[in-house]
Design a protein around this motif. Sequence first.
Motif, short mmCIF file in Angstrom:
data_model
loop_
_atom_site.label_atom_id
_atom_site.label_comp_id
_atom_site.label_asym_id
_atom_site.label_seq_id
_atom_site.Cartn_x
_atom_site.Cartn_y
_atom_site.Cartn_z
N ALA A 69 0.83 -1.21 0.00
CA ALA A 69 0.00 0.00 0.00
C ALA A 69 0.86 1.26 0.00
N VAL A 70 1.94 1.25 0.78
CA VAL A 70 2.84 2.41 0.83
C VAL A 70 3.50 2.61 -0.53
N ILE A 71 4.02 1.52 -1.12
CA ILE A 71 4.67 1.62 -2.43
C ILE A 71 3.67 2.07 -3.49
N GLY A 72 2.45 1.53 -3.45
CA GLY A 72 1.43 1.93 -4.42
C GLY A 72 1.05 3.39 -4.28
N ALA A 73 0.91 3.87 -3.05
CA ALA A 73 0.54 5.27 -2.85
C ALA A 73 1.64 6.21 -3.34
N VAL A 74 2.89 5.87 -3.06
CA VAL A 74 4.01 6.70 -3.53
C VAL A 74 4.10 6.65 -5.05
N ALA A 75 3.83 5.48 -5.64
CA ALA A 75 3.88 5.36 -7.10
C ALA A 75 2.78 6.18 -7.76
N LEU A 76 1.65 6.37 -7.08
CA LEU A 76 0.56 7.16 -7.62
C LEU A 76 0.73 8.67 -7.40
N GLY A 77 1.81 9.04 -6.72
CA GLY A 77 2.11 10.46 -6.56
C GLY A 77 1.79 11.05 -5.20
N VAL A 78 1.37 10.22 -4.26
CA VAL A 78 1.10 10.72 -2.91
C VAL A 78 2.45 10.99 -2.22
N PRO A 79 2.63 12.17 -1.63
CA PRO A 79 3.90 12.47 -0.97
C PRO A 79 4.20 11.47 0.16
N LEU A 80 5.46 11.11 0.29
CA LEU A 80 5.87 10.12 1.28
C LEU A 80 5.54 10.58 2.70
N SER A 81 5.63 11.88 2.97
CA SER A 81 5.31 12.38 4.31
C SER A 81 3.83 12.15 4.64
#
Length: 75
Positions: A16-28
Amino acid sequence: MKRQYILWYTAALVAAVIGAVALGVPLSTVLLPLVLLACPLMMMFMMGGMGGGHGGGSNRGSSDISEHRDPVARP
Protein backbone atom coordinates in the motif's frame (compact mmCIF):
# COMPACT_ATOMS: atom_id res chain seq x y z
CA MET A 1 -4.58 -10.70 15.81
CA LYS A 2 -3.18 -14.08 14.94
CA ARG A 3 0.55 -14.38 14.51
CA GLN A 4 0.23 -16.43 11.36
CA TYR A 5 -1.17 -13.39 9.54
CA ILE A 6 1.45 -10.83 10.64
CA LEU A 7 3.59 -11.49 7.55
CA TRP A 8 0.57 -10.97 5.28
CA TYR A 9 -0.44 -7.75 7.04
CA THR A 10 3.11 -6.45 6.74
CA ALA A 11 3.28 -7.31 3.04
CA ALA A 12 -0.07 -5.59 2.43
CA LEU A 13 1.09 -2.48 4.29
CA VAL A 14 4.35 -2.30 2.31
CA ALA A 15 2.43 -2.78 -0.95
CA ALA A 16 0.00 0.00 0.00
CA VAL A 17 2.84 2.41 0.83
CA ILE A 18 4.67 1.62 -2.43
CA GLY A 19 1.43 1.93 -4.42
CA ALA A 20 0.54 5.27 -2.85
CA VAL A 21 4.01 6.70 -3.53
CA ALA A 22 3.88 5.36 -7.10
CA LEU A 23 0.56 7.16 -7.62
CA GLY A 24 2.11 10.46 -6.56
CA VAL A 25 1.10 10.72 -2.91
CA PRO A 26 3.90 12.47 -0.97
CA LEU A 27 5.87 10.12 1.28
CA SER A 28 5.31 12.38 4.31
CA THR A 29 1.54 12.02 3.84
CA VAL A 30 1.86 8.24 3.68
CA LEU A 31 4.12 8.00 6.74
CA LEU A 32 2.02 10.25 9.00
CA PRO A 33 -0.72 7.63 9.66
CA LEU A 34 1.97 5.00 10.25
CA VAL A 35 3.59 7.17 12.90
CA LEU A 36 0.22 7.83 14.55
CA LEU A 37 -0.61 4.10 14.60
CA ALA A 38 2.82 3.00 15.87
CA CYS A 39 1.95 3.21 19.58
CA PRO A 40 -1.40 1.35 19.47
CA LEU A 41 0.00 -1.32 17.16
CA MET A 42 3.02 -1.93 19.39
CA MET A 43 0.73 -2.21 22.41
CA MET A 44 -1.45 -4.76 20.60
CA PHE A 45 1.57 -6.87 19.71
CA MET A 46 3.03 -6.67 23.22
CA MET A 47 -0.24 -7.43 24.98
CA GLY A 48 -0.90 -10.29 22.58
CA GLY A 49 2.30 -11.94 23.77
CA MET A 50 1.08 -11.91 27.37
CA GLY A 51 -1.39 -14.74 26.85
CA GLY A 52 -4.50 -12.62 26.34
CA GLY A 53 -5.11 -11.94 30.04
CA HIS A 54 -7.09 -8.83 30.94
CA GLY A 55 -5.40 -6.20 33.05
CA GLY A 56 -1.94 -7.66 32.68
CA GLY A 57 -2.67 -10.83 34.58
CA SER A 58 -5.03 -13.73 34.83
CA ASN A 59 -7.17 -14.74 37.80
CA ARG A 60 -7.46 -18.37 36.79
CA GLY A 61 -6.98 -20.69 39.71
CA SER A 62 -7.54 -17.94 42.23
CA SER A 63 -8.35 -19.11 45.73
CA ASP A 64 -10.21 -15.94 46.65
CA ILE A 65 -13.58 -17.05 48.04
CA SER A 66 -15.26 -13.67 47.47
CA GLU A 67 -15.18 -14.25 43.70
CA HIS A 68 -17.44 -17.28 44.08
CA ARG A 69 -20.04 -15.82 46.44
CA ASP A 70 -23.44 -14.66 45.32
CA PRO A 71 -23.41 -10.84 45.58
CA VAL A 72 -27.06 -10.78 46.73
CA ALA A 73 -26.75 -13.44 49.43
CA ARG A 74 -26.00 -12.28 52.98
CA PRO A 75 -23.39 -14.14 55.01
